[in-house]
Scaffold this active site. Structure first.
Site, PDB file in Angstrom:
ATOM      1  N   THR A 128     -64.481  -0.520  -5.209  1.00 16.53           N
ATOM      2  CA  THR A 128     -65.746  -0.498  -5.943  1.00 16.53           C
ATOM      3  C   THR A 128     -66.332   0.897  -6.007  1.00 16.53           C
ATOM      4  O   THR A 128     -66.919   1.294  -7.016  1.00 16.53           O
ATOM      5  CB  THR A 128     -66.752  -1.446  -5.265  1.00 16.53           C
ATOM      6  OG1 THR A 128     -66.166  -2.741  -5.139  1.00 16.53           O
ATOM      7  CG2 THR A 128     -68.033  -1.544  -6.063  1.00 16.53           C
ATOM      8  N   PHE A 129     -66.189   1.659  -4.928  1.00 13.84           N
ATOM      9  CA  PHE A 129     -66.871   2.939  -4.834  1.00 13.84           C
ATOM     10  C   PHE A 129     -65.943   4.150  -4.859  1.00 13.84           C
ATOM     11  O   PHE A 129     -66.428   5.280  -4.887  1.00 13.84           O
ATOM     12  CB  PHE A 129     -67.693   2.989  -3.541  1.00 13.84           C
ATOM     13  CG  PHE A 129     -68.698   1.877  -3.431  1.00 13.84           C
ATOM     14  CD1 PHE A 129     -69.826   1.853  -4.237  1.00 13.84           C
ATOM     15  CD2 PHE A 129     -68.506   0.839  -2.544  1.00 13.84           C
ATOM     16  CE1 PHE A 129     -70.752   0.830  -4.147  1.00 13.84           C
ATOM     17  CE2 PHE A 129     -69.425  -0.199  -2.440  1.00 13.84           C
ATOM     18  CZ  PHE A 129     -70.554  -0.204  -3.251  1.00 13.84           C
ATOM     19  N   SER A 130     -64.620   3.938  -4.838  1.00 16.13           N
ATOM     20  CA  SER A 130     -63.741   5.102  -4.727  1.00 16.13           C
ATOM     21  C   SER A 130     -62.319   4.758  -5.152  1.00 16.13           C
ATOM     22  O   SER A 130     -61.941   3.593  -5.256  1.00 16.13           O
ATOM     23  CB  SER A 130     -63.727   5.630  -3.289  1.00 16.13           C
ATOM     24  OG  SER A 130     -63.221   4.639  -2.407  1.00 16.13           O
ATOM     25  N   LYS A 149     -59.716  10.796  -1.008  1.00 12.93           N
ATOM     26  CA  LYS A 149     -60.619   9.723  -1.433  1.00 12.93           C
ATOM     27  C   LYS A 149     -61.650  10.292  -2.401  1.00 12.93           C
ATOM     28  O   LYS A 149     -62.562  11.015  -2.001  1.00 12.93           O
ATOM     29  CB  LYS A 149     -61.313   9.097  -0.218  1.00 12.93           C
ATOM     30  CG  LYS A 149     -62.246   7.946  -0.572  1.00 12.93           C
ATOM     31  CD  LYS A 149     -62.829   7.321   0.692  1.00 12.93           C
ATOM     32  CE  LYS A 149     -63.718   6.139   0.350  1.00 12.93           C
ATOM     33  NZ  LYS A 149     -64.268   5.480   1.563  1.00 12.93           N
ATOM     34  N   ILE A 182     -52.984   5.163  -4.298  1.00 12.14           N
ATOM     35  CA  ILE A 182     -52.623   4.158  -3.297  1.00 12.14           C
ATOM     36  C   ILE A 182     -53.739   3.164  -3.018  1.00 12.14           C
ATOM     37  O   ILE A 182     -53.556   2.233  -2.233  1.00 12.14           O
ATOM     38  CB  ILE A 182     -52.211   4.824  -1.971  1.00 12.14           C
ATOM     39  CG1 ILE A 182     -53.320   5.748  -1.460  1.00 12.14           C
ATOM     40  CG2 ILE A 182     -50.908   5.590  -2.151  1.00 12.14           C
ATOM     41  CD1 ILE A 182     -53.013   6.386  -0.118  1.00 12.14           C
ATOM     42  N   ASP A 221     -66.707  -4.473   6.029  1.00 10.80           N
ATOM     43  CA  ASP A 221     -65.635  -4.800   5.067  1.00 10.80           C
ATOM     44  C   ASP A 221     -64.280  -4.784   5.754  1.00 10.80           C
ATOM     45  O   ASP A 221     -63.318  -4.215   5.223  1.00 10.80           O
ATOM     46  CB  ASP A 221     -65.667  -3.809   3.902  1.00 10.80           C
ATOM     47  CG  ASP A 221     -64.955  -4.372   2.667  1.00 10.80           C
ATOM     48  OD1 ASP A 221     -64.744  -5.594   2.605  1.00 10.80           O
ATOM     49  OD2 ASP A 221     -64.611  -3.573   1.770  1.00 10.80           O
ATOM     50  N   GLU A 241     -57.738   1.454  -4.764  1.00 11.08           N
ATOM     51  CA  GLU A 241     -58.826   1.506  -5.732  1.00 11.08           C
ATOM     52  C   GLU A 241     -59.858   0.469  -5.323  1.00 11.08           C
ATOM     53  O   GLU A 241     -59.510  -0.673  -5.022  1.00 11.08           O
ATOM     54  CB  GLU A 241     -58.293   1.202  -7.138  1.00 11.08           C
ATOM     55  CG  GLU A 241     -59.033   1.905  -8.231  1.00 11.08           C
ATOM     56  CD  GLU A 241     -58.331   1.757  -9.577  1.00 11.08           C
ATOM     57  OE1 GLU A 241     -58.884   2.279 -10.559  1.00 11.08           O
ATOM     58  OE2 GLU A 241     -57.267   1.136  -9.638  1.00 11.08           O
TER      59      GLU A 241
END
Length: 433
Positions: A92-94, A153, A88, A240, A90
Protein backbone atom coordinates in the site's frame (compact mmCIF):
# COMPACT_ATOMS: atom_id res chain seq x y z
CA UNK A 1 4.79 -0.22 12.30
CA UNK A 2 3.36 2.25 14.74
CA UNK A 3 4.51 3.54 18.05
CA UNK A 4 2.60 3.72 21.30
CA UNK A 5 4.33 7.05 21.93
CA UNK A 6 5.13 10.03 19.76
CA UNK A 7 8.40 9.60 17.91
CA UNK A 8 11.07 12.27 18.51
CA UNK A 9 11.47 14.73 15.69
CA UNK A 10 15.24 15.13 15.84
CA UNK A 11 16.45 11.54 15.91
CA UNK A 12 16.69 10.96 12.19
CA UNK A 13 16.82 13.95 9.91
CA UNK A 14 15.62 13.42 6.35
CA UNK A 15 17.70 15.26 3.79
CA UNK A 16 16.31 18.48 2.40
CA UNK A 17 15.58 18.56 -1.34
CA UNK A 18 18.50 19.57 -3.56
CA UNK A 19 18.63 20.89 -7.09
CA UNK A 20 18.41 18.36 -9.89
CA UNK A 21 21.65 19.61 -11.39
CA UNK A 22 23.50 18.83 -8.19
CA UNK A 23 21.96 15.41 -7.58
CA UNK A 24 20.55 13.98 -4.35
CA UNK A 25 22.58 13.74 -1.17
CA UNK A 26 22.97 10.31 0.41
CA UNK A 27 23.23 9.66 4.11
CA UNK A 28 25.05 6.60 5.50
CA UNK A 29 25.07 5.70 9.15
CA UNK A 30 28.87 5.63 9.08
CA UNK A 31 29.79 8.54 6.87
CA UNK A 32 28.89 12.08 5.96
CA UNK A 33 26.58 12.90 3.11
CA UNK A 34 28.24 12.94 -0.29
CA UNK A 35 27.12 14.51 -3.51
CA UNK A 36 26.56 12.52 -6.66
CA UNK A 37 29.63 13.67 -8.60
CA UNK A 38 32.59 12.39 -10.55
CA UNK A 39 34.15 10.76 -7.48
CA UNK A 40 31.58 7.99 -7.67
CA UNK A 41 32.60 7.11 -11.18
CA UNK A 42 36.21 7.04 -10.01
CA UNK A 43 35.34 4.62 -7.21
CA UNK A 44 33.39 2.35 -9.54
CA UNK A 45 36.28 2.14 -11.95
CA UNK A 46 38.54 0.74 -9.24
CA UNK A 47 36.91 -2.66 -9.59
CA UNK A 48 35.27 -4.74 -12.26
CA UNK A 49 31.75 -5.88 -11.38
CA UNK A 50 30.09 -9.15 -12.25
CA UNK A 51 27.36 -7.13 -13.82
CA UNK A 52 26.08 -9.75 -16.23
CA UNK A 53 25.95 -12.51 -13.64
CA UNK A 54 23.71 -10.51 -11.32
CA UNK A 55 21.27 -9.59 -14.06
CA UNK A 56 21.25 -12.84 -16.02
CA UNK A 57 19.97 -14.82 -13.02
CA UNK A 58 16.91 -12.59 -12.66
CA UNK A 59 13.81 -13.43 -14.68
CA UNK A 60 12.34 -9.94 -14.92
CA UNK A 61 9.04 -9.02 -16.53
CA UNK A 62 9.11 -6.16 -19.03
CA UNK A 63 6.69 -4.11 -16.93
CA UNK A 64 9.05 -4.45 -13.96
CA UNK A 65 12.01 -3.37 -16.10
CA UNK A 66 10.07 -0.30 -17.18
CA UNK A 67 9.21 0.45 -13.54
CA UNK A 68 12.89 0.25 -12.56
CA UNK A 69 13.94 2.46 -15.48
CA UNK A 70 11.39 5.04 -14.36
CA UNK A 71 12.89 5.11 -10.87
CA UNK A 72 16.41 5.50 -12.27
CA UNK A 73 15.29 8.30 -14.59
CA UNK A 74 13.43 10.25 -11.90
CA UNK A 75 15.97 9.79 -9.12
CA UNK A 76 19.32 11.25 -10.31
CA UNK A 77 22.37 9.41 -9.04
CA UNK A 78 20.66 6.25 -7.85
CA UNK A 79 22.10 4.18 -10.69
CA UNK A 80 25.61 5.32 -9.71
CA UNK A 81 25.26 3.52 -6.41
CA UNK A 82 22.83 0.70 -7.08
CA UNK A 83 22.02 -1.61 -9.96
CA UNK A 84 18.31 -2.42 -9.83
CA UNK A 85 17.68 -6.09 -10.61
CA UNK A 86 14.07 -6.94 -9.85
CA UNK A 87 10.92 -5.88 -8.04
CA UNK A 88 10.43 -8.16 -5.06
CA UNK A 89 7.51 -6.59 -3.22
CA UNK A 90 4.65 -4.17 -3.60
CA UNK A 91 2.33 -2.81 -0.93
CA UNK A 92 0.00 0.00 0.00
CA UNK A 93 2.75 2.43 0.92
CA UNK A 94 5.87 1.25 -0.91
CA UNK A 95 7.57 -0.87 -3.56
CA UNK A 96 10.68 -2.92 -2.79
CA UNK A 97 13.42 -3.73 -5.30
CA UNK A 98 16.36 -6.10 -5.20
CA UNK A 99 19.50 -4.19 -6.11
CA UNK A 100 23.26 -4.60 -6.18
CA UNK A 101 25.16 -2.24 -3.89
CA UNK A 102 27.92 -1.01 -6.20
CA UNK A 103 29.77 0.84 -3.44
CA UNK A 104 29.53 -1.87 -0.78
CA UNK A 105 33.28 -2.10 -0.19
CA UNK A 106 33.62 1.61 0.52
CA UNK A 107 31.50 1.58 3.69
CA UNK A 108 31.47 -0.13 7.07
CA UNK A 109 28.89 -2.89 6.74
CA UNK A 110 28.28 -4.00 10.31
CA UNK A 111 24.65 -4.66 9.35
CA UNK A 112 25.68 -7.50 7.00
CA UNK A 113 25.14 -10.77 8.89
CA UNK A 114 26.54 -12.68 5.92
CA UNK A 115 29.94 -10.96 5.95
CA UNK A 116 31.68 -14.14 7.11
CA UNK A 117 30.42 -15.83 3.96
CA UNK A 118 31.98 -13.12 1.78
CA UNK A 119 35.62 -13.96 2.47
CA UNK A 120 36.08 -15.04 -1.12
CA UNK A 121 34.82 -11.71 -2.37
CA UNK A 122 37.02 -11.52 -5.45
CA UNK A 123 37.41 -13.88 -8.35
CA UNK A 124 40.25 -14.17 -10.84
CA UNK A 125 38.14 -15.30 -13.77
CA UNK A 126 38.37 -13.22 -16.95
CA UNK A 127 36.03 -10.26 -17.02
CA UNK A 128 33.00 -10.44 -19.28
CA UNK A 129 33.33 -6.75 -20.08
CA UNK A 130 37.00 -6.32 -20.82
CA UNK A 131 40.36 -8.06 -20.82
CA UNK A 132 43.70 -6.42 -20.04
CA UNK A 133 46.80 -7.30 -22.06
CA UNK A 134 50.25 -7.54 -20.47
CA UNK A 135 53.58 -6.51 -21.95
CA UNK A 136 53.90 -9.85 -23.74
CA UNK A 137 50.51 -9.41 -25.40
CA UNK A 138 48.82 -12.10 -23.34
CA UNK A 139 45.49 -11.54 -21.63
CA UNK A 140 45.68 -10.92 -17.90
CA UNK A 141 42.66 -11.95 -15.77
CA UNK A 142 40.94 -8.98 -14.17
CA UNK A 143 39.69 -9.36 -10.61
CA UNK A 144 35.95 -9.10 -10.40
CA UNK A 145 33.86 -8.21 -7.40
CA UNK A 146 31.09 -10.57 -6.35
CA UNK A 147 27.78 -8.70 -6.13
CA UNK A 148 26.38 -7.59 -2.79
CA UNK A 149 22.63 -7.27 -2.73
CA UNK A 150 20.37 -4.90 -0.82
CA UNK A 151 16.65 -4.11 -0.82
CA UNK A 152 15.60 -0.63 -1.92
CA UNK A 153 12.28 0.42 -0.45
CA UNK A 154 10.72 3.25 -2.42
CA UNK A 155 8.15 4.91 -0.20
CA UNK A 156 5.24 6.36 -2.14
CA UNK A 157 4.81 10.12 -2.24
CA UNK A 158 1.19 9.62 -1.17
CA UNK A 159 2.49 8.79 2.32
CA UNK A 160 2.54 11.80 4.61
CA UNK A 161 5.98 13.24 5.45
CA UNK A 162 5.30 12.56 9.14
CA UNK A 163 4.53 8.90 8.45
CA UNK A 164 7.72 8.48 6.39
CA UNK A 165 9.84 10.19 9.03
CA UNK A 166 8.22 8.10 11.77
CA UNK A 167 8.98 4.85 9.94
CA UNK A 168 12.62 5.78 9.37
CA UNK A 169 13.05 6.90 12.97
CA UNK A 170 11.61 3.64 14.28
CA UNK A 171 13.91 1.59 12.06
CA UNK A 172 16.84 3.75 13.17
CA UNK A 173 15.97 3.21 16.84
CA UNK A 174 15.83 -0.56 16.31
CA UNK A 175 19.32 -0.84 14.84
CA UNK A 176 21.27 -3.51 16.66
CA UNK A 177 18.20 -5.39 17.89
CA UNK A 178 18.46 -9.13 17.28
CA UNK A 179 16.51 -10.55 14.33
CA UNK A 180 15.28 -7.09 13.34
CA UNK A 181 16.04 -6.03 9.77
CA UNK A 182 18.29 -2.97 10.15
CA UNK A 183 18.03 0.29 8.27
CA UNK A 184 21.29 0.68 6.34
CA UNK A 185 20.64 4.23 5.16
CA UNK A 186 18.00 6.41 3.55
CA UNK A 187 18.07 9.20 1.00
CA UNK A 188 15.74 11.62 -0.64
CA UNK A 189 15.35 13.53 -3.87
CA UNK A 190 12.59 16.15 -3.91
CA UNK A 191 9.46 14.24 -2.78
CA UNK A 192 10.92 10.76 -3.29
CA UNK A 193 12.31 8.79 -0.34
CA UNK A 194 14.20 5.50 -0.62
CA UNK A 195 15.25 3.37 2.36
CA UNK A 196 18.08 0.87 1.95
CA UNK A 197 17.67 -2.43 3.80
CA UNK A 198 19.47 -5.78 3.71
CA UNK A 199 18.35 -8.28 1.09
CA UNK A 200 17.66 -11.77 2.40
CA UNK A 201 17.40 -14.64 -0.12
CA UNK A 202 14.16 -16.48 0.52
CA UNK A 203 11.59 -18.85 -0.91
CA UNK A 204 8.02 -17.67 -1.41
CA UNK A 205 6.00 -18.67 1.66
CA UNK A 206 3.17 -19.80 -0.59
CA UNK A 207 5.48 -22.49 -1.90
CA UNK A 208 7.36 -23.37 1.27
CA UNK A 209 4.69 -23.56 3.95
CA UNK A 210 3.69 -27.13 3.03
CA UNK A 211 7.22 -28.42 3.60
CA UNK A 212 7.82 -26.96 7.08
CA UNK A 213 8.78 -29.50 9.73
CA UNK A 214 8.18 -28.63 13.37
CA UNK A 215 11.94 -28.08 13.77
CA UNK A 216 11.72 -25.49 10.98
CA UNK A 217 8.78 -23.83 12.72
CA UNK A 218 10.81 -23.65 15.94
CA UNK A 219 13.67 -21.87 14.18
CA UNK A 220 11.25 -19.54 12.36
CA UNK A 221 9.32 -18.52 15.46
CA UNK A 222 12.37 -18.18 17.70
CA UNK A 223 13.62 -15.51 15.29
CA UNK A 224 10.18 -13.90 14.98
CA UNK A 225 9.58 -13.72 18.73
CA UNK A 226 13.11 -12.47 19.36
CA UNK A 227 12.46 -9.64 16.91
CA UNK A 228 9.04 -8.87 18.36
CA UNK A 229 10.43 -8.84 21.87
CA UNK A 230 12.88 -6.11 20.83
CA UNK A 231 10.23 -4.18 18.91
CA UNK A 232 7.71 -4.37 21.76
CA UNK A 233 10.32 -3.29 24.33
CA UNK A 234 10.54 -0.04 22.36
CA UNK A 235 6.74 0.34 22.75
CA UNK A 236 6.25 -0.24 19.03
CA UNK A 237 3.36 -2.12 17.47
CA UNK A 238 4.15 -3.71 14.12
CA UNK A 239 0.46 -4.13 13.20
CA UNK A 240 1.09 -6.13 10.05
CA UNK A 241 2.76 -9.42 10.99
CA UNK A 242 2.25 -11.95 8.21
CA UNK A 243 4.40 -14.49 6.38
CA UNK A 244 4.31 -12.83 2.97
CA UNK A 245 3.76 -9.31 1.74
CA UNK A 246 0.26 -8.19 0.76
CA UNK A 247 -1.37 -4.96 -0.26
CA UNK A 248 -3.07 -4.06 2.98
CA UNK A 249 -1.92 -3.13 6.45
CA UNK A 250 -3.47 -5.35 9.08
CA UNK A 251 -4.07 -7.93 6.37
CA UNK A 252 -7.33 -9.86 6.52
CA UNK A 253 -7.06 -13.16 8.29
CA UNK A 254 -4.31 -11.87 10.60
CA UNK A 255 -6.27 -9.26 12.56
CA UNK A 256 -6.68 -9.89 16.27
CA UNK A 257 -10.18 -10.03 17.80
CA UNK A 258 -9.67 -6.72 19.60
CA UNK A 259 -8.94 -5.13 16.21
CA UNK A 260 -12.15 -6.59 14.77
CA UNK A 261 -14.11 -5.38 17.80
CA UNK A 262 -12.70 -1.84 17.26
CA UNK A 263 -10.99 -1.71 20.63
CA UNK A 264 -9.36 1.71 21.09
CA UNK A 265 -6.67 0.50 23.53
CA UNK A 266 -4.82 -2.05 21.42
CA UNK A 267 -1.49 -3.37 22.67
CA UNK A 268 1.50 -5.31 21.36
CA UNK A 269 -0.59 -8.46 21.85
CA UNK A 270 -2.19 -7.88 18.44
CA UNK A 271 1.15 -8.86 16.87
CA UNK A 272 1.21 -12.07 18.91
CA UNK A 273 -2.21 -13.06 17.56
CA UNK A 274 -0.95 -12.56 14.01
CA UNK A 275 2.08 -14.74 14.80
CA UNK A 276 -0.37 -17.38 16.04
CA UNK A 277 -2.20 -17.32 12.72
CA UNK A 278 1.12 -18.01 10.95
CA UNK A 279 1.73 -20.99 13.25
CA UNK A 280 -1.83 -22.24 12.60
CA UNK A 281 -1.16 -21.93 8.86
CA UNK A 282 2.01 -24.03 9.14
CA UNK A 283 0.47 -26.69 11.38
CA UNK A 284 -2.75 -26.89 9.37
CA UNK A 285 -0.98 -26.76 5.97
CA UNK A 286 -3.50 -24.18 4.71
CA UNK A 287 -2.69 -20.76 3.31
CA UNK A 288 -4.46 -18.54 3.74
CA UNK A 289 -6.11 -20.24 6.69
CA UNK A 290 -8.76 -17.57 7.04
CA UNK A 291 -10.50 -16.21 3.95
CA UNK A 292 -12.78 -13.50 5.29
CA UNK A 293 -13.70 -10.69 2.93
CA UNK A 294 -14.44 -8.23 5.75
CA UNK A 295 -14.46 -7.89 9.53
CA UNK A 296 -17.92 -9.42 9.91
CA UNK A 297 -16.87 -12.54 8.04
CA UNK A 298 -13.67 -12.65 10.10
CA UNK A 299 -15.67 -12.71 13.34
CA UNK A 300 -17.86 -15.51 11.97
CA UNK A 301 -14.73 -17.52 11.16
CA UNK A 302 -13.50 -16.98 14.70
CA UNK A 303 -16.87 -18.00 16.12
CA UNK A 304 -16.72 -21.21 14.07
CA UNK A 305 -13.58 -22.11 16.02
CA UNK A 306 -14.14 -20.62 19.47
CA UNK A 307 -17.92 -20.99 19.73
CA UNK A 308 -20.51 -18.35 20.56
CA UNK A 309 -19.96 -18.45 24.32
CA UNK A 310 -16.33 -17.29 24.17
CA UNK A 311 -16.99 -14.84 21.33
CA UNK A 312 -19.72 -13.12 23.35
CA UNK A 313 -17.35 -12.85 26.31
CA UNK A 314 -14.62 -11.40 24.09
CA UNK A 315 -17.02 -8.85 22.61
CA UNK A 316 -18.23 -7.77 26.05
CA UNK A 317 -14.62 -7.24 27.12
CA UNK A 318 -14.38 -4.48 24.48
CA UNK A 319 -17.84 -3.02 25.05
CA UNK A 320 -19.36 -4.80 22.06
CA UNK A 321 -22.12 -7.36 21.52
CA UNK A 322 -21.69 -10.50 19.41
CA UNK A 323 -24.74 -12.36 18.11
CA UNK A 324 -25.20 -14.91 15.32
CA UNK A 325 -28.04 -17.17 14.26
CA UNK A 326 -25.93 -19.43 12.05
CA UNK A 327 -27.03 -22.92 13.14
CA UNK A 328 -23.69 -24.63 12.41
CA UNK A 329 -21.82 -22.45 14.91
CA UNK A 330 -21.94 -24.17 18.25
CA UNK A 331 -21.67 -22.74 21.73
CA UNK A 332 -18.41 -24.43 22.76
CA UNK A 333 -16.26 -24.49 19.66
CA UNK A 334 -13.33 -26.82 19.00
CA UNK A 335 -9.95 -27.67 20.47
CA UNK A 336 -6.87 -26.49 18.57
CA UNK A 337 -5.57 -30.03 18.35
CA UNK A 338 -8.73 -31.28 16.65
CA UNK A 339 -8.76 -28.28 14.32
CA UNK A 340 -5.14 -28.83 13.25
CA UNK A 341 -5.85 -32.52 12.57
CA UNK A 342 -8.86 -31.65 10.43
CA UNK A 343 -7.03 -28.95 8.52
CA UNK A 344 -3.93 -31.06 7.81
CA UNK A 345 -5.99 -34.19 7.09
CA UNK A 346 -4.16 -36.45 9.54
CA UNK A 347 -5.60 -38.89 12.05
CA UNK A 348 -3.09 -38.09 14.77
CA UNK A 349 -0.48 -35.42 15.49
CA UNK A 350 3.11 -36.17 16.41
CA UNK A 351 4.23 -35.26 19.90
CA UNK A 352 6.17 -32.31 18.50
CA UNK A 353 3.05 -31.09 16.67
CA UNK A 354 1.05 -31.39 19.88
CA UNK A 355 3.66 -29.30 21.65
CA UNK A 356 3.46 -26.67 18.90
CA UNK A 357 -0.33 -26.73 19.22
CA UNK A 358 -0.02 -25.92 22.92
CA UNK A 359 2.01 -22.86 21.97
CA UNK A 360 -0.67 -22.02 19.40
CA UNK A 361 -3.32 -21.99 22.13
CA UNK A 362 -1.33 -19.39 24.06
CA UNK A 363 -0.92 -17.18 21.01
CA UNK A 364 -4.49 -17.35 19.72
CA UNK A 365 -6.13 -16.49 23.02
CA UNK A 366 -9.19 -14.26 22.63
CA UNK A 367 -8.38 -12.34 25.79
CA UNK A 368 -5.32 -10.16 25.01
CA UNK A 369 -4.41 -10.03 28.70
CA UNK A 370 -4.08 -13.82 28.78
CA UNK A 371 -2.35 -14.03 25.39
CA UNK A 372 1.37 -14.76 25.47
CA UNK A 373 3.81 -11.92 25.05
CA UNK A 374 6.90 -12.36 22.86
CA UNK A 375 9.05 -12.87 25.97
CA UNK A 376 6.61 -15.42 27.40
CA UNK A 377 6.42 -17.24 24.08
CA UNK A 378 10.20 -17.66 24.05
CA UNK A 379 9.95 -19.26 27.49
CA UNK A 380 7.37 -21.80 26.31
CA UNK A 381 8.27 -25.50 26.39
CA UNK A 382 8.21 -25.47 22.59
CA UNK A 383 11.58 -23.64 22.78
CA UNK A 384 12.94 -24.54 26.21
CA UNK A 385 12.16 -28.28 26.17
CA UNK A 386 11.55 -29.21 22.53
CA UNK A 387 10.18 -32.62 21.62
CA UNK A 388 12.14 -34.12 18.75
CA UNK A 389 9.48 -36.17 17.04
CA UNK A 390 9.12 -34.92 13.49
CA UNK A 391 7.82 -36.41 10.27
CA UNK A 392 7.40 -34.92 6.84
CA UNK A 393 3.87 -33.85 6.08
CA UNK A 394 1.91 -36.77 4.68
CA UNK A 395 3.81 -39.33 6.75
CA UNK A 396 2.36 -41.24 9.66
CA UNK A 397 3.62 -40.59 13.20
CA UNK A 398 5.32 -43.44 15.01
CA UNK A 399 3.19 -45.65 17.20
CA UNK A 400 4.95 -44.18 20.23
CA UNK A 401 3.29 -40.86 19.57
CA UNK A 402 -0.18 -42.33 19.98
CA UNK A 403 -1.19 -43.02 23.55
CA UNK A 404 -4.18 -44.97 22.35
CA UNK A 405 -6.44 -43.02 24.64
CA UNK A 406 -9.20 -40.80 23.32
CA UNK A 407 -9.29 -37.96 25.82
CA UNK A 408 -10.38 -35.08 23.61
CA UNK A 409 -13.90 -35.20 25.08
CA UNK A 410 -12.41 -33.66 28.21
CA UNK A 411 -11.20 -30.58 26.36
CA UNK A 412 -12.84 -27.24 27.06
CA UNK A 413 -12.82 -26.48 23.35
CA UNK A 414 -14.63 -29.65 22.29
CA UNK A 415 -17.24 -29.76 19.56
CA UNK A 416 -20.86 -29.22 20.52
CA UNK A 417 -23.47 -31.92 20.89
CA UNK A 418 -24.21 -31.99 17.17
CA UNK A 419 -21.17 -34.24 16.61
CA UNK A 420 -17.92 -33.93 14.67
CA UNK A 421 -17.66 -31.63 11.69
CA UNK A 422 -14.92 -31.41 9.11
CA UNK A 423 -12.94 -28.24 8.39
CA UNK A 424 -15.04 -27.59 5.31
CA UNK A 425 -18.14 -27.44 7.49
CA UNK A 426 -16.48 -24.97 9.86
CA UNK A 427 -15.25 -22.54 7.26
CA UNK A 428 -18.19 -22.75 4.85
CA UNK A 429 -20.73 -21.97 7.58
CA UNK A 430 -20.10 -18.24 7.30
CA UNK A 431 -21.79 -18.19 3.91
CA UNK A 432 -25.11 -19.35 5.35
CA UNK A 433 -26.19 -16.19 7.12
Amino acid sequence: MSALHAAPTDTFGIQQPVAATQGPKYVREDSAATDSDGSIEQIREEVEYEEGDAQDKEDVDESVKEDMRKLEDTFPGISDRFRLLNRIGEGTFSTVYKAEDLLYDHYENDWDTFQDNHTDSWTDQPSKRRRVEGDNGRSIPVKRRKPRFVALKKIYVTSSPHRIQNELELLHDLRGCRSVCPLITAFRYQDQVVAVLPFFPHTDFRIQYRTFLVADMRHYFRSLFTALHSVHKHNILHRDIKPTRANRAGTRGFRAPEVLFKCTSQTTKIDMWSAGVILLTLLGRRFPFFNSADDVDAMIEMASIFGTRRMKAAAAMHGQIFETNIPTIGEKGYSWEKLVKWASCVEELTESEKQATRLLAGLMELDPYKRLSAKEALQHEFFTDPIDHDVEWGGDPDDSADTGEEDEDKDDGEADENGSLGPGDIFSSKYNY
